[in-house]
Motif scaffolding. Structure first.
Motif, short mmCIF file in Angstrom:
data_model
loop_
_atom_site.label_atom_id
_atom_site.label_comp_id
_atom_site.label_asym_id
_atom_site.label_seq_id
_atom_site.Cartn_x
_atom_site.Cartn_y
_atom_site.Cartn_z
N HIS A 174 -3.54 3.40 8.52
CA HIS A 174 -3.31 2.79 7.47
C HIS A 174 -2.61 3.92 6.34
O HIS A 174 -3.10 4.84 6.34
CB HIS A 174 -4.53 2.16 6.71
N GLY A 217 -7.62 -5.07 0.48
CA GLY A 217 -6.86 -4.42 1.69
C GLY A 217 -7.61 -4.57 2.89
O GLY A 217 -6.82 -4.31 3.72
N TYR A 222 -0.18 -4.40 2.07
CA TYR A 222 -1.22 -4.07 3.38
C TYR A 222 -0.82 -4.92 4.43
O TYR A 222 -1.03 -4.31 5.49
CB TYR A 222 -2.72 -4.21 2.87
N ARG A 279 -9.28 -1.45 5.90
CA ARG A 279 -8.04 -1.22 6.05
C ARG A 279 -7.92 -0.42 7.23
O ARG A 279 -8.73 0.46 7.68
CB ARG A 279 -7.89 -0.19 4.76
#
Length: 158
Positions: free
Chosen positions: A25, A101, A32, A133
């Motif tokens: 990430h 996210g 995202y 994430r």
């Protein structure tokens, strides 16, 4: 389990087949879902984003392709309301138990109404956040709907 989240725990407990897809990430990413699709090499139409929406004062959850936009009016109608707006990120995190996210439609802390866009049915499998994430879960659309206790409706626009 190092990748354990409420979403993966629920899927495992209910014996719903899924595949985890970790990726690196980028904390600077603005979008995202698009970043996850690019990192995993997945068609953005199969990568679904989870949005928390306030409809007539109550929180609800919309799941739409990252390549599309949520139609707030259609979503509000799908949950029996008149007007919807994206929820405050802090309220979304509190209600779901996930960070923005990384909000999964599966295993949320509060019992929100969840609606998945009908476009998900066009694929054998779709991807949604696994609850943090950098981690996506791939599963059949019917399994997603079952695990999330969701309904289907046309809530996305191009």
């Amino acid at each position: 389990m190092a990748t354990g989240t409420p979403a993966t725990a629920l899927l495992t407990k209910r014996r719903i087949p899924f595949t985890l897809h970790p990726y690196d990430h980028d904390p600077r990413a603005q979008a995202y879902g698009e970043q996850a699709a690019a990192a995993l090499g997945v068609d953005p139409a199969r990568m679904l984003k989870t949005l928390i929406v306030t409809v007539d004062g109550k929180l609800a959850c919309a799941v739409v392709p990252v390549a599309a936009r949520l139609d707030l009016k259609a979503f509000a109608a799908a949950v029996g309301g008149k007007r919807g707006e994206l929820a405050d990120p802090a309220a979304a995190a509190r209600a779901t138990g996930y960070v923005v996210g990384g909000i999964s439609p599966i295993g949320q802390k509060a019992r929100l109404r969840i609606v998945v866009d009908v476009s998900a049915e066009a694929f054998d499998t779709v991807y949604v956040s696994a609850g943090r994430r950098g981690l996506q879960v791939e599963l059949a659309p019917a399994a997603l709907i079952d695990a999330a206790g969701a309904s289907l409706a046309p809530i996305a626009t191009a």
